[in-house]
Write an enzyme that holds these catalytic residues in place. Structure first.
Site, PDB file in Angstrom:
ATOM      1  N   HIS A 165       0.597  -1.057  -0.131  1.00 48.32           N
ATOM      2  CA  HIS A 165      -0.309  -0.281  -0.369  1.00 48.32           C
ATOM      3  C   HIS A 165       0.899   1.765  -0.287  1.00 48.32           C
ATOM      4  O   HIS A 165      -0.106   2.515  -0.100  1.00 48.32           O
ATOM      5  CB  HIS A 165      -1.119   0.135   0.803  1.00 48.32           C
ATOM      6  CG  HIS A 165      -2.075  -0.784   0.425  1.00 48.32           C
ATOM      7  ND1 HIS A 165      -3.274  -0.946   0.636  1.00 48.32           N
ATOM      8  CD2 HIS A 165      -2.460  -2.701   1.062  1.00 48.32           C
ATOM      9  CE1 HIS A 165      -3.817  -2.021  -0.061  1.00 48.32           C
ATOM     10  NE2 HIS A 165      -2.914  -2.626   1.080  1.00 48.32           N
ATOM     11  N   ASP A 170       3.088  -0.200  -5.147  1.00 45.39           N
ATOM     12  CA  ASP A 170       2.524  -1.323  -5.035  1.00 45.39           C
ATOM     13  C   ASP A 170       2.439  -1.120  -6.998  1.00 45.39           C
ATOM     14  O   ASP A 170       2.006  -2.540  -7.921  1.00 45.39           O
ATOM     15  CB  ASP A 170       0.402  -0.929  -5.079  1.00 45.39           C
ATOM     16  CG  ASP A 170       0.881  -1.323  -3.377  1.00 45.39           C
ATOM     17  OD1 ASP A 170       1.642  -1.967  -3.272  1.00 45.39           O
ATOM     18  OD2 ASP A 170      -0.181  -1.036  -2.690  1.00 45.39           O
TER      19      ASP A 170
END
Length: 186
Positions: A165, A170
Site C-alpha cells: 500500500h 504497488d
C-alpha cells in the site's frame, strides 16, 4: 459453440497486428505470442492510488497519494497531495517518459478506482487528462491470455515487489507482474 468463443478470444493474441491510427505513422507488425517483446509495448504508465475516500470528491486531498511507474523504463513518480503543483509535476514526468508523439496508456490493478482520482484531479487542476478517457486493467489482460474471463486475479501471484500500500511499490509490483506475463508466465 463454446469452443468457438474461446478460439475468438485467443485468436488476436496469437496473430495480432498493430494498426496505424490517424495519429501515428506506425506500420502494421505481425507477431505471434512468442514474439511479443518489450519493444513493441511501450508508453504504459502503471498507476496506483491510495485515496482516503470512495471517490475523488469524497477524498481527503491532503492525504491523497499515488505512484506511477513507466513501462518499460521503470522510472517512478510519487505524487503526494491532490494539488495543482503535484499534477503539473506528474504531467511533466509523463511527458518525459513516453515516446514523443504518442499518448500514455494508463494501466492499473483496478482502474475503476485509480483512474477516477487521476482523471478528476487532472481535469480540476489542468483542465485535461493526458491519459484521455480510457485505461487498461491487468486482470482483464491476464484473463484473456489464459482464456478464462473469470480468472482476473491469479496474475497477482507474479508480483515481485511486495504489495504494501505504498503506491509506488504497488505500481511497481503490478508492472513486474505484467512484465512476467509478457514473458510467458501464467
Amino acid at each position: 459453440i463454446p469452443n468457438r468463443a474461446v478460439f475468438l478470444i485467443r485468436t488476436p493474441l496469437i496473430k495480432q497486428s498493430v494498426r496505424p491510427s490517424k495519429h501515428s505513422s506506425r506500420k502494421a507488425i505481425g507477431r505471434s505470442e512468442h514474439e511479443m517483446t518489450n519493444s513493441i509495448i511501450k508508453n504504459l504508465i502503471f498507476v496506483d492510488c491510495e485515496g482516503h475516500g470512495p471517490a475523488p470528491t469524497l477524498n481527503d486531498p491532503v492525504g491523497f497519494e499515488f505512484g506511477a511507474v513507466a513501462y518499460p523504463s521503470k522510472q517512478t513518480f510519487h505524487g503526494t497531495g491532490a494539488t495543482k503543483e503535484t499534477f503539473e509535476d506528474f504531467d511533466k514526468w509523463i511527458s518525459s517518459v513516453i515516446e514523443k508523439g504518442f499518448r500514455p496508456l494508463f494501466v492499473s490493478d483496478n482502474p475503476a478506482y485509480d483512474w477516477q482520482f487521476i482523471n478528476y484531479y487532472f481535469h480540476l487542476h489542468l483542465g485535461r487528462n493526458p491519459f484521455g478517457h480510457s485505461a487498461r486493467r491487468i486482470g482483464d489482460f491476464y484473463a484473456g491470455l489464459v482464456g478464462d474471463f473469470t480468472n482476473a486475479s491469479s496474475w497477482k501471484k507474479l508480483r515481485v515487489t511486495v504489495h504494501d500500500h505504498n503506491p509506488v511499490n504497488d505500481a511497481m509490483c503490478n508492472l513486474e507482474a505484467f512484465e512476467r506475463i509478457l514473458n510467458g508466465e501464467r
